[in-house]
Design an enzyme around this catalytic site. Structure first.
Site, PDB file in Angstrom:
ATOM      1  N   CYS A 218     -34.490  35.611  27.818  1.00 53.43           N
ATOM      2  CA  CYS A 218     -34.078  34.627  26.508  1.00 53.43           C
ATOM      3  C   CYS A 218     -33.533  33.273  26.635  1.00 53.43           C
ATOM      4  O   CYS A 218     -34.083  32.621  27.581  1.00 53.43           O
ATOM      5  CB  CYS A 218     -33.608  35.361  25.366  1.00 53.43           C
TER       6      CYS A 218
ATOM      7  N   LYS B 254     -28.066  39.420  31.555  1.00 48.41           N
ATOM      8  CA  LYS B 254     -28.319  38.279  31.046  1.00 48.41           C
ATOM      9  C   LYS B 254     -27.158  37.367  31.223  1.00 48.41           C
ATOM     10  O   LYS B 254     -25.932  37.787  31.012  1.00 48.41           O
ATOM     11  CB  LYS B 254     -28.350  38.310  29.416  1.00 48.41           C
TER      12      LYS B 254
ATOM     13  N   GLU C 118     -36.884  41.404  24.809  1.00 51.20           N
ATOM     14  CA  GLU C 118     -35.353  41.627  24.688  1.00 51.20           C
ATOM     15  C   GLU C 118     -35.103  42.280  23.785  1.00 51.20           C
ATOM     16  O   GLU C 118     -35.664  42.728  22.713  1.00 51.20           O
ATOM     17  CB  GLU C 118     -34.876  40.273  24.509  1.00 51.20           C
TER      18      GLU C 118
END
Length: 274
Positions: free
Chosen positions: A154, A113, A41
């Protein structure tokens, strides 16, 4: 068996320097014979100083790191999952966006995300990703040389419904690029990644940021590759660098036949409060 490469980074505040490291990793991974490279990330920039970072937060077509990674992927004939970059959307907000780039340098998938990291930690750290970033709205799978790849980033790791949806869409490999904090990483990183691999019956690759960054934050490291049975195939510890692991698509089939939990999953209706 197919070999993959995993890059563990300590990305800094200079996108050009980060791009240099990404280009070296692409060259080294290709020379080693890997079919695909996975990066963390925020591979292009880690900087919580918003004023300093602002000049580098541009639209995708203007992003120097993305352009250099695409060119390097084409030059070396290597597929790359560029874990994520901060890119500016048409509406002016930012997206935490991952890219799958093929061996001709073409972007074949994008993923924004979906779950944003808004937390206050016992260590005193406070993070409000939603203050700058807009959440993604769409789960994504893409066919690659190492199997059908499901994309996450994440904090998505804490939401198993996303991973169930990716598995049901045919994913045999999941990627979770991350910049986990040290407190949450030490407590939850390994157990959550192993759980997601076991639940979905897939290989899982989690390329991570590590160490002390120029902007003052610290990340946990321990980039992992996990088997469909939940075994840790690779743990990179805390040092930045490049490592390799073998992916066996036949293992996914074998595990799913041995423990067919995906076929047993049922839709859950309204919960009755008795």
């Amino acid at each position: 068996m197919t070999e993959i490469a995993v890059l563990q980074m300590t990305a800094g505040i200079d996108p050009a320097a980060n791009a240099d490291g990404l280009e070296r990793a692409i060259a080294d991974a290709a020379a080693h014979g890997a079919a695909m490279l996975f990066t963390p990330e925020m591979s292009g920039l880690i900087d919580r100083d918003r004023a300093r970072a602002a000049a580098h937060l541009v639209r995708e077509e203007e992003d120097v790191v993305l352009a250099r990674v695409r060119a390097a992927a084409e030059r070396h004939g290597l597929w790359v999952h560029l874990g994520s970059l901060a890119v500016r959307r048409e509406d002016g907000r930012l997206a935490n966006r991952g890219y799958v780039i093929d061996n001709g340098g073409r972007i074949v998938a994008r993923y924004d995300k979906m779950h944003l990291f808004d937390v206050d930690l016992p260590s005193g750290e406070s993070w409000r990703e939603s203050a700058s970033y807009a959440p993604g709205e769409q789960a994504v799978v893409v066919d690659t040389p190492v199997g059908r790849l499901g994309l996450a980033i994440c904090y998505d790791l804490r939401f198993p419904a996303l991973f169930a949806a990716l598995a049901e869409a045919g994913a045999t490999l999941l990627s979770v690029p991350a910049a986990f904090t040290q407190p949450t990483g030490a407590a939850h990183w390994h157990v959550l990644l192993r759980a997601r691999a076991i639940e979905a019956g897939v290989h899982l690759v989690a390329a991570a940021q590590t160490g002390e960054h120029q902007d003052g934050r610290a990340t946990y490291g321990h980039s992992l590759v996990v088997s469909p049975w939940g075994e840790v195939v690779l743990d990179m510890g805390e040092a930045a660098g490049l490592a390799f692991a073998a992916i066996d698509p036949a293992q996914v089939t074998a595990v799913r036949e041995r423990l067919p939990a995906i076929r047993h999953r049922r839709a859950i209706g309204p919960v009755v409060v008795a």
